[in-house]
Design an enzyme around this catalytic site. Structure first.
Site, short mmCIF file in Angstrom:
data_model
loop_
_atom_site.label_atom_id
_atom_site.label_comp_id
_atom_site.label_asym_id
_atom_site.label_seq_id
_atom_site.Cartn_x
_atom_site.Cartn_y
_atom_site.Cartn_z
N HIS A 1 1.74 4.46 -2.85
CA HIS A 1 1.88 5.92 -2.65
C HIS A 1 3.27 6.37 -3.10
CE1 HIS A 1 -1.88 6.72 -0.61
NE2 HIS A 1 -1.66 5.86 0.36
N GLU B 1 -4.69 7.63 -3.23
CA GLU B 1 -5.19 6.36 -2.71
C GLU B 1 -5.45 5.37 -3.85
OE1 GLU B 1 -5.09 6.13 0.46
OE2 GLU B 1 -6.30 4.39 1.02
N HIS C 1 0.83 -1.21 0.00
CA HIS C 1 0.00 0.00 0.00
C HIS C 1 0.87 1.26 0.00
CE1 HIS C 1 -3.68 2.33 1.11
NE2 HIS C 1 -2.80 3.12 1.70
N GLU C 2 1.80 1.33 0.94
CA GLU C 2 2.66 2.53 1.02
C GLU C 2 3.56 2.62 -0.21
OE1 GLU C 2 1.80 4.67 3.05
OE2 GLU C 2 0.62 3.42 4.43
#
Lengths: 505, 505
Positions: B273, B299, B269-270
């Site tokens: 980003h 997101e 997830h990170e």
């Protein structure tokens, strides 16, 4: 009148605290750059540093600072010269006057030249070719001479440069002490060199796994008093200690799996710096009263914990059984005496940063004599290599095989750090003189060390040195604490007492 | 005229870059605070942040910024509205106007209230007592209403707040898409809930040593394209991604030794980003053209890599044999299909941050509906708990046992983050719609994923999304990239296609 001065003082200190708060942001940027920053972040980091440096410089050197200083100086707030207000005003004035005296164009040229000169130095050292570096060194010496003239001095230009690192110190005084030190130290080193006793160094060059070195290093630094709730330890290439602010003092180290001492004593050294920083009075943080006095006094703290305490027999009577448990494979067959001898090996060597606590000072004496002669125009750049090698032969009894292991080994001169070298030996001298007084005040500390108790020494250092910030100049502090002016004899005495039994001299 | 505008533009962008460079220093201070700072450093850190924030705010909101903007706007440099210059000016103007419209006193009161309100929230959640929090929430809603009025809006106050996180987005548009999404998602989740098939979750709750999770997590993020020469990964309590500047993007994670997925999917997830940040055009760094569009678009990148890619069967066809080797003790008896099912468990649950990719959106729909109704004055603070529980029953088929697991679970409202929640589901919607288009453009990506090849997807995202910075608003970007306005159908389609075979529905 007094109200006006009070208001001006409040404004002045608010201003200086803000400048130092910007400096503390730069300290974090610098810490990160040398520990964790990914390498592609370098260009951005340079921009960040330059922005904050510019803002801090602008704020500090603005004429408002001068006006506020003058208003306070006209009042009676600073009548008592050792009061916190007077100390703050005195030191802010000192730095302010220096900063505004050097023309911006000269500052910028020194900065530009430093970058290029350092690059040239890297190449010259790699090829051991002094002639590649000489023109840059000549230029740097010229620029630093201009700086000295701009700043001004009482007796000689070198003093103006020295003042950046050791405020108030003079070449005259250093020459006096260093000459005496050399007179006693050269024969002492010679005697050690001629001793037939030699430690078994292979003991400390066995396998010392890094993860265990880390745990042990932290435990040792905590044992001598470093507060890890207000600090940390990280890994870097060139170890340093930095303060991000009150409650945030960081030390760094590097590990060598095949050498016990490199990290361990490096950690004790940086811890010594860290203890000084952690001992500064938080109510004055960001002001001279909450800041360290000089590089020499800082170094006296690191050297005391690294060498006088950390390489002492009592220290190892406590730590050795513990260290042997941690590194059982390497040390189960080793006796304390042999270990103690191995970590106190003294021998002439070419590279300063690898030198032991005794010969280290000869490296510094030599450098001071040369850089001092240069700024008195008694020596030219091209004469440095021959002069270096001659002096080296005289002080160490050996001659550097090339300039890479001679006058090209240090970055300092090329980086414009003139007047920096003597602070290393001043630190050693201060540390021995302070420690002699501490044992006079506290009684023999050895017994406490053998029980792992280091707090009475630390409390003494805090009270006598740390909490005063910049109240005293270094030479005043030495007199204030020990009752005597700086002398070479304490260091000589310490070295003789320690090394005579080891080397049978 | 044009020359004058050009000069003004250069000055304006220089100014904004400097403000953002200060912001990047704050980013490092923030990163350090959440990763390595010793806890006694907190007070000093707050002072550092507040100093830089004040300097940045002052520089940005000064009337000179307005003057420069007006000069550029009067010229023809911004004639082409999608040109980099026009985009920069448009977005600087947007943020400038908002910042100067909100009175300083209101900003300060919101800041003060946030601190106290968050404290009250912590206590209220601990005791599951909504009445302790209600007065603070009422006050915060009032303050944010005042902010909305100060900023201004076309149709309704909520839009003014939403604009902080999703510029240009409106409650009307969100209501349209979310209503359709709810209509299709509620029955889908219901069908899954009623399926008799359930994964064996114990598989991923075995022993997963943290050091190996670290190595694997880094390897996976590097495999999907994260550049560790221009970034790093560290450990923190609440994972985040932050950009310190060009070439320096940092992700963080936390580890749970008894859960495979928490860190692994958190890292993906990170990384999502981080890939967006690393894909921004470095020539525009510090300007809107070099900055991300919105929280929702950000997101969409994290969710795509975490869920659409990272929880897909093809991804695990490549990674599972590798992960099994790393965690042989835990996974030697586990089959790919069972592992794949376990990391794709879908079931109604009370806590948003622990929800799976399907039910997660129901949590968001519910929050959006309530906060939107509050700002339209259709709902009062005291009605929230009952309204929450009723909606929860309707959407999830279960009822929160208490408010701690109901309307008190999130910090957002108490912290004044109104209009923030919808960006999570907007991100999921964008990600599905983008991904559908990517496979249309690139062909089926599954086969590449099974070979550990993720670069064609990343290159596509860079070209279509990352490199444009803020050229397009989110809704424009969706149209520009996919040819269609935002629709709920892509996400529903994706979920149905994935979960129908898993749950036999």
């Amino acid at each position: 009148m007094s109200d006006k001065a009070k208001k001006a003082l409040a404004e002045l200190t608010g201003r200086v605290k803000q400048v130092n708060l910007l400096g503390s942001c730069m300290a974090l940027l610098g810490w990160d750059e040398r520990t964790y920053m990914p390498f592609k972040g370098a260009a951005n980091r340079a921009e960040q540093q330059s922005l904050l440096a510019g803002m801090a410089h602008e704020k500090f050197t603005s004429s408002e600072t001068d006006d506020l200083l003058s208003e306070v100086e006209a009042g009676d707030l600073i009548k008592d010269r050792l009061s916190p207000d007077a100390v703050n005003v005195r030191e802010i004035r000192r730095v302010y006057d220096k900063k505004v005296k050097v023309p911006k164009s000269l500052v910028e040229e020194i900065s530009r030249t430093t970058t290029l000169s350092e690059q040239a130095w890297v190449e010259a050292r790699k090829k051991s070719d002094f002639s590649m570096f000489a023109p840059w060194l000549t230029k740097m010496i010229d620029l630093k001479s201009q700086e000295a003239e701009a700043v001004g001095y009482k007796k000689e230009p070198y003093d103006a440069l020295l003042d950046d690192y050791e405020p108030g110190e003079t070449a005259t005084n250093i020459t006096r002490v260093f000459t005496e030190l050399r007179r006693d130290l050269v024969p002492l080193v010679e005697a050690i060199t001629h001793s037939t006793r030699r430690p078994n160094l292979s003991i400390i060059e066995r396998d010392y796994p890094v993860d265990r070195q880390t745990i042990l290093g932290k435990a040792a630094s905590a044992a001598i008093g470093f507060d890890y709730d207000g600090g940390r330890m990280d890994v870097t290439t060139h170890p340093f200690c930095t303060t991000i602010g009150s409650g945030d003092v960081r030390i760094t180290t590097r590990f060598n799996q095949r050498h016990f001492g490199q990290a361990f004593f490096g950690i004790l050294h940086e811890t010594g710096h860290g203890l000084y920083e952690q001992g500064l009075d938080p109510q004055y943080r960001g002001l001279p009263m909450g800041d360290a006095i000089s590089l020499g006094i800082h170094e006296s703290q690191s050297r005391m914990w690294e060498n006088i305490v950390g390489r002492s027999k009592p220290f190892w009577e406590y730590f050795f059984p513990r260290v042997r448990q941690v590194f059982w494979e390497a040390l189960s067959d080793v006796k304390l005496d042999d270990f103690y001898f191995a970590i106190n090996d003294v021998k002439p060597s070419f590279i300063r940063v690898e030198a032991d606590e005794a010969t280290y000072n000869l490296h510094i004496l030599l450098r001071f004599e040369i850089e001092h002669a240069i700024f008195n125009k008694e020596v030219k750049t091209e004469d440095i290599p021959a002069l270096w090698n001659d002096k080296f032969q005289k002080y160490f009894g050996i001659k550097p095989p090339d300039d890479a292991r001679g006058c090209l080994q240090d970055v300092h001169w090329g980086a414009g750090l003139i007047g920096y070298f003597p602070t290393y030996t001043l630190g050693n001298l201060y540390s021995a003189q302070f420690y002699a007084k501490a044992t006079e005040d506290l009684g023999n500390l050895d017994e406490q060390f053998t029980r792992g108790k280091f707090d009475s020494l630390l409390v003494w250092l805090r009270e006598k040195i740390h909490r005063h910030g910049q109240r005293y100049r270094a030479e005043e502090l030495v007199k204030e604490v020990t009752g005597k002016p700086l002398s070479h004899s304490y260091l000589i005495e310490y070295l003789k007492e320690k090394y005579s039994p080891l080397y049978g001299i």
